[in-house]
Design a protein around this motif. Structure first.
Motif, PDB file in Angstrom:
ATOM      1  N   MET A 477       0.833  -1.198   0.000  1.00  0.00           N
ATOM      2  CA  MET A 477       0.000   0.000   0.000  1.00  0.00           C
ATOM      3  C   MET A 477       0.872   1.254   0.000  1.00  0.00           C
ATOM      4  SD  MET A 477      -3.247  -0.636  -0.115  1.00  0.00           S
ATOM      5  CE  MET A 477      -3.829   0.933   0.472  1.00  0.00           C
ATOM      6  N   ALA A 478       1.916   1.261   0.813  1.00  0.00           N
ATOM      7  CA  ALA A 478       2.758   2.451   0.956  1.00  0.00           C
ATOM      8  C   ALA A 478       3.641   2.680  -0.267  1.00  0.00           C
ATOM      9  CB  ALA A 478       3.618   2.321   2.215  1.00  0.00           C
ATOM     10  N   GLU A 479       4.253   1.618  -0.799  1.00  0.00           N
ATOM     11  CA  GLU A 479       5.244   1.773  -1.861  1.00  0.00           C
ATOM     12  C   GLU A 479       4.648   1.744  -3.258  1.00  0.00           C
ATOM     13  OE1 GLU A 479       8.528  -0.894  -1.572  1.00  0.00           O
ATOM     14  OE2 GLU A 479       8.903  -0.469   0.546  1.00  0.00           O
ATOM     15  N   VAL A 480       3.586   0.980  -3.456  1.00  0.00           N
ATOM     16  CA  VAL A 480       3.058   0.779  -4.810  1.00  0.00           C
ATOM     17  C   VAL A 480       1.747   1.532  -5.022  1.00  0.00           C
ATOM     18  CG1 VAL A 480       2.338  -0.928  -6.521  1.00  0.00           C
ATOM     19  CG2 VAL A 480       4.185  -1.470  -4.929  1.00  0.00           C
ATOM     20  N   VAL A 481       0.761   1.292  -4.166  1.00  0.00           N
ATOM     21  CA  VAL A 481      -0.529   1.968  -4.324  1.00  0.00           C
ATOM     22  C   VAL A 481      -0.392   3.452  -3.995  1.00  0.00           C
ATOM     23  CG1 VAL A 481      -2.945   2.002  -3.620  1.00  0.00           C
ATOM     24  CG2 VAL A 481      -1.743  -0.182  -3.805  1.00  0.00           C
ATOM     25  N   GLY A 482       0.232   3.745  -2.869  1.00  0.00           N
ATOM     26  CA  GLY A 482       0.536   5.131  -2.531  1.00  0.00           C
ATOM     27  C   GLY A 482      -0.608   5.939  -1.959  1.00  0.00           C
ATOM     28  N   GLU A 483      -1.724   5.309  -1.646  1.00  0.00           N
ATOM     29  CA  GLU A 483      -2.863   6.005  -1.059  1.00  0.00           C
ATOM     30  C   GLU A 483      -3.774   4.967  -0.417  1.00  0.00           C
ATOM     31  OE1 GLU A 483      -6.107   7.070  -4.058  1.00  0.00           O
ATOM     32  OE2 GLU A 483      -4.303   6.988  -5.325  1.00  0.00           O
ATOM     33  N   PRO A 484      -4.658   5.386   0.485  1.00  0.00           N
ATOM     34  CA  PRO A 484      -5.587   4.424   1.088  1.00  0.00           C
ATOM     35  C   PRO A 484      -6.479   3.803   0.015  1.00  0.00           C
ATOM     36  CG  PRO A 484      -5.535   6.466   2.336  1.00  0.00           C
ATOM     37  CD  PRO A 484      -4.782   6.732   1.074  1.00  0.00           C
ATOM     38  N   ALA A 485      -6.882   2.561   0.240  1.00  0.00           N
ATOM     39  CA  ALA A 485      -7.653   1.837  -0.770  1.00  0.00           C
ATOM     40  C   ALA A 485      -8.800   1.069  -0.135  1.00  0.00           C
ATOM     41  CB  ALA A 485      -6.750   0.877  -1.537  1.00  0.00           C
ATOM     42  N   HIS A 486      -9.786   0.750  -0.952  1.00  0.00           N
ATOM     43  CA  HIS A 486     -10.821  -0.209  -0.581  1.00  0.00           C
ATOM     44  C   HIS A 486     -10.196  -1.595  -0.747  1.00  0.00           C
ATOM     45  CE1 HIS A 486     -13.961   2.910  -0.669  1.00  0.00           C
ATOM     46  NE2 HIS A 486     -13.312   3.385  -1.720  1.00  0.00           N
ATOM     47  N   CYS A 487     -10.102  -2.351   0.333  1.00  0.00           N
ATOM     48  CA  CYS A 487      -9.357  -3.611   0.333  1.00  0.00           C
ATOM     49  C   CYS A 487     -10.322  -4.795   0.347  1.00  0.00           C
ATOM     50  CB  CYS A 487      -8.417  -3.673   1.532  1.00  0.00           C
ATOM     51  SG  CYS A 487      -7.166  -2.357   1.501  1.00  0.00           S
ATOM     52  N   VAL A 488     -10.234  -5.610  -0.708  1.00  0.00           N
ATOM     53  CA  VAL A 488     -11.097  -6.773  -0.884  1.00  0.00           C
ATOM     54  C   VAL A 488     -10.259  -8.025  -0.653  1.00  0.00           C
ATOM     55  CG1 VAL A 488     -12.636  -7.993  -2.473  1.00  0.00           C
ATOM     56  CG2 VAL A 488     -12.412  -5.490  -2.608  1.00  0.00           C
ATOM     57  N   GLY A 489     -10.736  -8.929   0.191  1.00  0.00           N
ATOM     58  CA  GLY A 489      -9.984 -10.150   0.470  1.00  0.00           C
ATOM     59  C   GLY A 489     -10.872 -11.370   0.505  1.00  0.00           C
ATOM     60  N   ASN A 490     -10.443 -12.434  -0.175  1.00  0.00           N
ATOM     61  CA  ASN A 490     -11.161 -13.702  -0.166  1.00  0.00           C
ATOM     62  C   ASN A 490     -10.447 -14.697   0.731  1.00  0.00           C
ATOM     63  OD1 ASN A 490     -11.128 -16.589  -2.171  1.00  0.00           O
ATOM     64  ND2 ASN A 490     -12.958 -15.918  -1.091  1.00  0.00           N
ATOM     65  N   SER A 491     -11.217 -15.444   1.527  1.00  0.00           N
ATOM     66  CA  SER A 491     -10.687 -16.520   2.368  1.00  0.00           C
ATOM     67  C   SER A 491      -9.630 -15.956   3.323  1.00  0.00           C
ATOM     68  CB  SER A 491     -10.133 -17.634   1.480  1.00  0.00           C
ATOM     69  OG  SER A 491      -9.815 -18.771   2.236  1.00  0.00           O
ATOM     70  N   ILE A 492      -8.419 -16.543   3.341  1.00  0.00           N
ATOM     71  CA  ILE A 492      -7.386 -16.055   4.249  1.00  0.00           C
ATOM     72  C   ILE A 492      -6.961 -14.634   3.867  1.00  0.00           C
ATOM     73  CG2 ILE A 492      -5.403 -16.932   2.936  1.00  0.00           C
ATOM     74  CD1 ILE A 492      -5.805 -17.027   6.774  1.00  0.00           C
ATOM     75  N   GLY A 493      -7.127 -14.265   2.589  1.00  0.00           N
ATOM     76  CA  GLY A 493      -6.845 -12.899   2.160  1.00  0.00           C
ATOM     77  C   GLY A 493      -7.741 -11.898   2.859  1.00  0.00           C
TER      78      GLY A 493
END
Length: 692
Positions: A477-493
């Motif tokens: 998130m810090a190095e690549v996305v660079g901004e807060p995001a809506h985070c979607v995760g399936n199962s253990i994700g």
């Protein structure tokens, strides 16, 4: 862009001290040996076994250059910066002994290199080939800049080189399966000797090696306030932040657990950084440490090798894990090459066995650890090189390096809120194959990631924990996305996403749990956690049995997770899961199943975040009890939005046509709510100021 390759005649080599300069490098296109060449150092901070430097040495004069480029250095941790500074000091000393020097200049690489090639009239710039996306962008910027420079009617050329591990003419056409690759039995290349140089001249401004504090101040100058705060956020481990959040942090509990013999001062220590937990220094220092590491079973009276042995015992959290823990950072900085490590390990093995290599395995565990590590690193590097061999239905793969490991990801979209998609256990970024475009078409920017240990991302010999994966997502998130995001995760994700929202809420705009792992526990109160993570007894044997079972039954198990549309568990998913299951290191990943700590329930992790949490629950899930989970979430987290769908464990892939609108509508809702909240806050602030 020209490319530099080693010829195939390097079949035999004398011992390192007896090498002759009989090894020649060749260019795919002719070079003017009477000219000046610039060698741009990045992650190749060595003179020994440096094909680019050896080829450049044929020129009349060579200018070794290191660019202090913020875009590159900002990705380094403080520990890595310290290692790099020490390595640069040693590299300069070594180059001076070879009749040259090391130039250090600040600024963007394209501007620095343009100015230098004009100053010294250098028609060639030698640079190591890269696979990391942000470094490839820097390389492209340099190439484009040089196209606008004219020297004697021609533009300076970039000459890309690599340190080949295997003898192969075309690395991009190699098999994608580790088992098929091993069947090729490609010969290994041998390290090349150090080059000799003529003096480039004393009138040039060579610059000085910065101190760590100087470099930190230099980096802060270019970073936005949020980037600096996120960089500082990454300095604290997930474990420490978790203990702070749980209120059971004791300073003494966070001290590293080390061998008691390490307290004494060691002359000629190879642990030169302030933390003294990894090997550092120049090439010769690292090779000396490697010699001590390989000879662990022999014992020694040398203090410096005894220190290596003590650190080895401390770092051996699982069999063989000590090698990358101690030598990984210097390998990533290129202070020593992978093939030099392999060569030295094999030479030592021959030394132990009267000049022979046994077909039944190595006689020393340290030899096995070193060779396994560098061969594994090379395999994932080759996979990264072939990342662009994709079909029309898939998105271009990018490479991000995290703590020295290569991670695959994609990004699609040019406008709108940021969205991060995180897959489940055993899956990979392509599991969101029918979600990305649909979410992008609703005016979002979408990142997907294959987390460490899965798909074609690297699978190093480490202990995998839920905290490790949460840290990975934080840094992505810090190095690549660079901004807060809506985070979607399936199962253990989904659990990783919930954990990230708990530990670093500033990174997360909202959470979307798609059949998330993790329990829902009424009346939960956290207990003190243990920071000791070791491989449970019998985990390695259990993981091998589990791997064998999964490989035999992957198609059936996958279809069981798709009870509504079993045809969606297609050959692509099965084939890629089987391919990944045969990668080097996969057994260590499976060991994590026996050591996961998911004791923090979802309702605790997302407490205070419920209004920004969407739960998409497939009610036909064969892995959990969806009815019970939904009932408990409604009772304990009434502010959460829960959408029940008729699907199995992977609704996002099984019924993507139903799940995509749910996710897109949720993002719009949260975005609008945030805008209304900001507008309301602004109005309140305005009226407050007016009254005052």
């Amino acid at each position: 862009m020209a490319f530099l390759a080693l010829p195939h005649f390097l079949h035999l080599r004398l011992r390192r001290n007896d090498r002759k300069n009989r090894c020649k490098c060749c260019l795919s296109s002719a070079t003017n040996e009477g000219s000046t060449a610039v060698v741009w150092f990045k992650h190749d901070l060595r003179v020994d076994d440096h094909p680019g430097l050896l080829a450049a040495s044929k020129h009349r004069a060579v200018i070794p250059l290191y660019v202090l480029d913020r875009r590159i250095l900002s990705r380094y941790t403080t520990d890595t910066l310290e290692l790099a500074i020490i390595a640069l000091e040693d590299l300069r000393k070594t180059l001076k002994k070879q009749g040259s020097n090391l130039m250090l200049r600040y600024g963007n690489a394209e501007n620095v290199i343009e100015d230098l090639v004009k100053e010294v009239r250098a028609p060639f710039v030698f640079v190591e080939e890269e696979v990391e996306y942000h470094l490839c962008e820097v390389l492209d910027a340099v190439k484009n800049k040089l196209e606008g420079v004219s020297l004697s009617g021609e533009s300076p050329r970039i000459v890309a080189w690599r340190t080949p591990f295997y003898e192969s003419q075309n690395l991009t056409d190699l098999p994608q399966s580790w088992e098929e690759f091993k069947k090729l039995k490609l010969p290994l290349t041998l390290p090349v000797p150090a080059a000799k140089f003529s003096s480039p001249g004393s009138e040039l401004q060579w610059g000085s090696v910065p101190t760590l504090d100087d470099l930190k101040d230099y980096l802060k100058e270019s970073l936005w306030e949020i980037e600096n705060s996120w960089r500082e956020m990454a300095q604290a481990s997930a474990e420490r932040v978790l203990m702070e959040r749980l209120g059971n942090l004791k300073e003494s509990s966070m001290e590293p657990i080390v061998d008691g013999s390490l307290g004494k001062k060691v002359d000629n220590s190879v642990f030169v950084t302030s933390k003294r937990d990894t090997v550092g220094g120049g090439n010769e220092v690292v090779l000396n440490a490697l010699a001590g590491y390989l000879r662990y079973l022999e014992g020694t009276s040398r203090d410096d090798w005894q220190e290596v042995h003590a650190r080895l015992r401390d770092a051996e959290t699982r069999p063989g894990a000590s090698f990358f823990k101690l030598f990984g950072p210097v390998l990533c900085l290129g202070i020593v090459s992978r093939r030099s490590v392999h060569y030295e390990a094999i030479e030592y093995e021959k030394e132990r066995n009267a000049g022979f290599i046994s077909p039944f395995g190595y006689s020393a565990a340290t030899v096995s650890a070193a060779t396994d590590a560098v061969c594994s690193m090379e395999w994932y590097y080759l996979l990264a090189l072939s990342r662009e061999r994709i079909d029309e239905k898939r998105h271009a793969i990018r490479i991000w390096r995290w703590k020295g490991y290569l991670i695959q990801y994609t990004v699609v979209g040019n406008e709108g809120p940021a969205v991060l998609l995180v897959h489940g256990f055993g899956a990979f970024l392509e599991h969101y194959r029918d979600n990305v475009d649909n979410i992008v078409n609703s005016k979002n920017r979408v990142w997907t990631i294959t987390v460490l240990g899965f798909g074609k991302s690297e699978k190093p010999n480490i202990i995998y924990t839920e905290l490790l994966w949460a840290e990975l997502l934080r840094d992505f998130m810090a190095e690549v996305v660079g901004e807060p995001a809506h985070c979607v995760g399936n199962s253990i994700g989904g659990y990783f996403v919930a954990l990230m929202a708990f530990l670093w809420p500033a990174l997360v705009k909202s959470v979307v749990l798609v059949n998330s792992a993790g329990n829902v526990v009424p009346g939960y109160s956290p207990l003190p956690i243990s920071r000791e993570r070791r491989v449970p007894f019998g985990a390695q044997f259990g993981s091998r049995l589990l791997l064998f079972f999964l490989q035999l039954n992957v198609k059936k198990l996958l279809k069981d997770c798709y009870p509504v549309k079993p045809e969606r568990a297609d050959d692509f998913l099965v084939t890629e899961m089987l391919r990944a299951s045969r990668d080097p290191g996969v057994v260590m990943v499976l060991e994590s199943i026996f050591g996961f700590d998911l004791s923090l329930p979802l309702n605790y992790l997302l407490k205070g975040f419920e209004e920004k949490t969407l739960v998409i629950q497939g009610m036909e899930d064969p892995i959990s009890d969806p009815q019970k989970k939904v009932a408990l979430l409604k009772e304990l987290c009434p502010a959460m939005v829960i959408k029940k769908v008729k699907a199995g464990h992977c609704p996002h892939d099984e019924i993507s046509e139903e799940v995509n609108p749910i996710i897109c509508e949720w993002i719009v809702k949260v975005t609008n709510d945030d805008r209304e909240l900001k507008a309301s806050s602004s109005q309140q602030l305005y009226h407050s100021n007016k009254q005052n």
